[in-house]
Design a protein around this motif. Structure first.
Motif, mmCIF file in Angstrom:
data_model
loop_
_atom_site.group_PDB
_atom_site.id
_atom_site.type_symbol
_atom_site.label_atom_id
_atom_site.label_comp_id
_atom_site.label_asym_id
_atom_site.label_seq_id
_atom_site.Cartn_x
_atom_site.Cartn_y
_atom_site.Cartn_z
ATOM 1 N N ALA A 349 57.230 42.277 20.726
ATOM 2 C CA ALA A 349 56.962 41.599 19.545
ATOM 3 C C ALA A 349 56.220 40.313 19.816
ATOM 4 C CB ALA A 349 58.332 41.165 18.871
ATOM 5 N N GLU A 350 56.391 39.831 20.945
ATOM 6 C CA GLU A 350 56.110 38.167 21.032
ATOM 7 C C GLU A 350 54.490 38.228 21.895
ATOM 8 O OE1 GLU A 350 60.573 36.695 21.016
ATOM 9 O OE2 GLU A 350 59.033 36.095 22.599
ATOM 10 N N ASP A 351 54.464 39.162 23.058
ATOM 11 C CA ASP A 351 53.320 39.107 23.916
ATOM 12 C C ASP A 351 52.312 40.052 23.667
ATOM 13 O OD1 ASP A 351 54.705 37.072 25.198
ATOM 14 O OD2 ASP A 351 55.907 38.535 26.147
ATOM 15 N N VAL A 352 52.587 41.105 23.263
ATOM 16 C CA VAL A 352 51.463 42.409 23.123
ATOM 17 C C VAL A 352 50.806 42.049 22.237
ATOM 18 C CG1 VAL A 352 51.202 44.862 22.856
ATOM 19 C CG2 VAL A 352 52.993 43.978 24.508
ATOM 20 N N ALA A 353 51.346 41.713 20.925
ATOM 21 C CA ALA A 353 50.107 41.323 19.872
ATOM 22 C C ALA A 353 48.946 40.540 20.109
ATOM 23 C CB ALA A 353 50.959 40.930 18.694
ATOM 24 N N ARG A 354 49.133 39.593 21.418
ATOM 25 C CA ARG A 354 48.119 38.448 21.576
ATOM 26 C C ARG A 354 47.431 38.974 22.645
ATOM 27 N NH1 ARG A 354 50.449 34.382 23.921
ATOM 28 N NH2 ARG A 354 52.703 35.331 24.098
ATOM 29 N N ILE A 355 47.470 40.471 22.982
ATOM 30 C CA ILE A 355 46.544 40.908 24.013
ATOM 31 C C ILE A 355 45.437 41.890 23.608
ATOM 32 C CG2 ILE A 355 46.494 42.650 26.253
ATOM 33 C CD1 ILE A 355 49.509 41.670 26.596
ATOM 34 N N SER A 356 44.352 41.606 23.771
ATOM 35 C CA SER A 356 43.229 42.223 23.166
ATOM 36 C C SER A 356 42.671 43.542 24.234
ATOM 37 C CB SER A 356 41.828 41.550 22.802
ATOM 38 O OG SER A 356 41.453 40.887 24.078
ATOM 39 N N PRO A 357 42.191 44.588 23.542
ATOM 40 C CA PRO A 357 41.875 45.626 24.636
ATOM 41 C C PRO A 357 41.076 45.089 25.701
ATOM 42 C CG PRO A 357 41.670 46.584 22.450
ATOM 43 C CD PRO A 357 42.209 44.823 22.374
ATOM 44 N N ILE A 358 40.062 44.110 25.266
ATOM 45 C CA ILE A 358 38.975 43.668 26.351
ATOM 46 C C ILE A 358 39.928 42.600 27.353
ATOM 47 C CG2 ILE A 358 37.177 42.023 26.454
ATOM 48 C CD1 ILE A 358 36.198 42.765 23.685
ATOM 49 N N ASP A 359 40.846 41.982 26.974
ATOM 50 C CA ASP A 359 41.488 41.397 27.968
ATOM 51 C C ASP A 359 42.404 42.169 29.060
ATOM 52 O OD1 ASP A 359 40.929 38.750 26.854
ATOM 53 O OD2 ASP A 359 42.836 38.592 25.471
ATOM 54 N N ALA A 360 43.025 43.222 28.136
ATOM 55 C CA ALA A 360 43.599 44.317 29.047
ATOM 56 C C ALA A 360 42.697 44.826 30.238
ATOM 57 C CB ALA A 360 44.248 45.280 28.258
ATOM 58 N N LYS A 361 41.591 45.134 29.661
ATOM 59 C CA LYS A 361 40.702 45.947 30.559
ATOM 60 C C LYS A 361 40.322 45.020 31.792
ATOM 61 C CE LYS A 361 36.316 48.516 30.673
ATOM 62 N NZ LYS A 361 35.069 49.003 29.546
ATOM 63 N N GLN A 362 39.807 43.737 31.376
ATOM 64 C CA GLN A 362 39.459 42.988 32.204
ATOM 65 C C GLN A 362 40.313 42.512 33.252
ATOM 66 O OE1 GLN A 362 37.874 39.536 30.070
ATOM 67 N NE2 GLN A 362 35.762 40.503 29.605
ATOM 68 N N THR A 363 41.596 42.321 32.856
ATOM 69 C CA THR A 363 42.720 41.804 33.766
ATOM 70 C C THR A 363 43.025 42.926 34.626
ATOM 71 O OG1 THR A 363 43.497 40.192 32.338
ATOM 72 C CG2 THR A 363 44.948 41.001 33.888
ATOM 73 N N PHE A 364 43.447 44.202 34.094
ATOM 74 C CA PHE A 364 43.697 45.267 34.829
ATOM 75 C C PHE A 364 42.818 45.885 35.786
ATOM 76 C CE2 PHE A 364 46.866 46.604 31.177
ATOM 77 C CZ PHE A 364 47.792 45.427 31.575
ATOM 78 N N SER A 365 41.646 45.553 35.546
ATOM 79 C CA SER A 365 40.302 46.194 36.444
ATOM 80 C C SER A 365 40.335 45.520 37.836
ATOM 81 C CB SER A 365 39.007 46.106 35.990
ATOM 82 O OG SER A 365 38.661 44.612 35.844
ATOM 83 N N THR A 366 41.046 44.302 37.779
ATOM 84 C CA THR A 366 41.157 43.641 39.183
ATOM 85 C C THR A 366 42.573 43.895 40.137
ATOM 86 O OG1 THR A 366 42.398 41.711 38.356
ATOM 87 C CG2 THR A 366 39.783 41.723 38.079
ATOM 88 N N LEU A 367 43.205 44.797 39.579
ATOM 89 C CA LEU A 367 44.824 45.054 40.114
ATOM 90 C C LEU A 367 44.525 45.953 41.258
ATOM 91 C CD1 LEU A 367 46.949 44.799 37.023
ATOM 92 C CD2 LEU A 367 46.202 43.135 38.121
#
Length: 486
Positions: A349-367
């Motif tokens: 409810a509080e966090d995922v709505a503020r995560i764009s697909p671009i944000d997720a892709k850029q962040t997760f690609s570094t893990l």
């Protein structure tokens, strides 16, 4: 037992005496909390599940009070707010027991947030507590979370859209009012710092002083932002090994060791792993995500993190049992006090709505293990995202005295979080415990710091020797062998 009626009458009297407008009375009973030697006083209050529908469904909010050790306690208790999200107040019982200096003059109050512990917990078989060893056999968290939501809705009971931080904060204030306190002091740890900041934002007139330990800024996206900081903490650990002569000699390249383990496991490898508690041998399919998940759990605590180089060497040799044993020590306590359904209700409810697909892709690609984070994010598919107050993610601006504690080795709420939050809190002091991890309060002289801060409601009497100790503390030496003694 003969004294119980008298104790109950005294509880009623104390509440009535402290309440300026006593519209409720609460009866206390003796109860026990895990890992706490003495009895505490327990009660519950009833609150609306939906405050826009006061005549609708009701929730029972569980409250545990460690009474002050004096006949004339200070009127402003310490409310302690658990982390997670999803943790029950039982997780805080050991720390509450350590704060004897606070309890000398003040009550300490623990509240199970709605949805966990004994406060109308969200229940579903898909995310029910289980043996932590089973986590080595099942990593499909997204599927389990979706099945859990289906179960809750099919039961026709709880509306999971109403189990969010603003609702928890309103419940806490209802507890404050029911117990007859005008002002309170707050201690929040990890996600509990989000709750504490939101309480200060909504009810500043009822706040005296605040301790934030392991700070989550209001704009932190738990489902996204903690993954790169965990990976960074692991990288820092590898770098620390390279700087320690004995560790570097034993493990010259931990990154290469981890790469070898990834190659050995491939998409999943069937292995026999002995349960360290029973000796029973389990056949499990182990993959690289599970290894990274275990390492992430260990780096929360520097003493456990010190074992990682030796554990990885054993895993590279095909023996994953020591890594499993170490991870189980951490996971067992978390599983006992955590309600996973509430965790998803809050974070989705509080966090995922503020995560764009671009944000997720850029962040997760570094893990190191991006699929681990991707599945965690996918677990929120279908969970409700109710509207939140417009300023919910805005920095908290307040002149209340705030003591901020950060572990220098914290992998999830690193010190720059504390620095960021302090920028809009002019009456704050940020203390970094350089050699400590997530949650500083139970360690070394930190209980004494908290005691002095709460007693004064300010920073004038903080013991300098304690401040110096934390500033100069260092990472524990890394084990060059599992047979080594520190």
């Amino acid at each position: 037992m003969r004294r119980a009626p008298l104790a109950t009458l005294l509880a009623f009297a104390l509440v009535a005496c402290g309440d300026r407008n006593p519209t409720r009375s609460v009866a206390f009973t003796d109860c026990r909390l895990p890992k706490l030697a003495s009895n505490v006083r327990c009660t519950s209050i009833e609150v609306p599940e939906d405050r826009t529908q006061p005549g609708g469904s009701k929730l029972s909010i569980a409250v545990m009070v460690l009474p002050a050790n004096t006949l004339r306690p200070k009127p402003d208790p310490l409310f302690m707010l658990a982390g997670g999200p999803g943790q029950s107040a039982a997780a805080l019982a050991p720390l509450a027991g350590m704060l004897s200096g606070v309890r000398r003059n003040r009550d300490i109050v623990l509240v199970d947030p709605r949805g966990t512990g004994k406060s109308s917990p969200l229940r579903c078989a898909a995310l029910a507590p289980r043996d932590p060893f089973d986590d080595f056999s099942d990593t499909d968290t997204a599927d389990a979370a979706r099945r859990c939501l289906t179960e809750i809705r099919a039961a026709g009971g709880a509306d999971v859209a109403l189990y969010t931080t603003p609702a928890v904060v309103a419940d806490i204030d209802a507890v404050r009012n029911a117990l007859g306190y005008d002002r309170v002091n707050l201690w929040g740890g990890s996600y509990g710092t989000r709750v504490a900041q939101e309480y200060v934002r909504r009810y500043p007139q009822h706040v005296r002083a605040v301790v934030l330990d392991g700070v989550a800024p209001p704009d932190l996206r738990i489902s996204l932002d903690v993954w790169p900081t965990r990976d960074a903490a692991l990288a820092q650990l590898f770098a620390a090994c390279a700087e320690q002569v004995a560790c570097k000699r034993a493990y010259p390249d931990l990154n290469a060791t981890l790469a070898t383990i990834r190659q050995q496991l491939g998409s999943g490898r069937r292995l026999s792993v002995a349960d360290p508690r029973t000796g029973e041998v389990h056949e499990v399919t182990l993959n690289f995500d599970m290894v990274i998940g275990a390492l992430h759990a260990l780096i929360y605590v520097p003493e456990f993190a010190s074992l990682i180089p030796a554990l990885l060497a054993r895993a590279q040799a095909g023996d994953f049992a020591p890594l499993a044993a170490a991870a189980l020590v951490v996971g067992d306590d978390v599983g006992r006090t955590m309600n996973q359904a509430l965790h998803y209700a809050v974070t989705c409810a509080e966090d995922v709505a503020r995560i764009s697909p671009i944000d997720a892709k850029q962040t997760f690609s570094t893990l190191r293990a991006p699929s681990l984070a991707e599945r965690n994010l996918a677990a929120c598919d279908g969970w409700p995202r109710p509207p939140l107050p417009l300023d919910f993610n805005a920095p908290l601006v307040s002149d209340k005295p705030v003591l901020i504690l950060s572990g220098g080795l914290d992998p999830v709420t690193p010190p720059w979080n504390g620095k960021k939050v302090a920028e809009t809190l002019p009456n704050s002091r940020h203390i970094i415990a350089a050699g400590y991890g997530h949650i500083v309060s139970p360690h070394a002289c930190a209980p004494r710091l908290i005691e002095k801060f709460i007693d004064e409601g300010g920073f004038g009497t903080l013991p300098q020797s304690c401040l110096d100790y934390f500033a100069t503390s260092a990472r524990p030496p890394l084990f060059a062998s599992l047979l080594q003694t520190q």
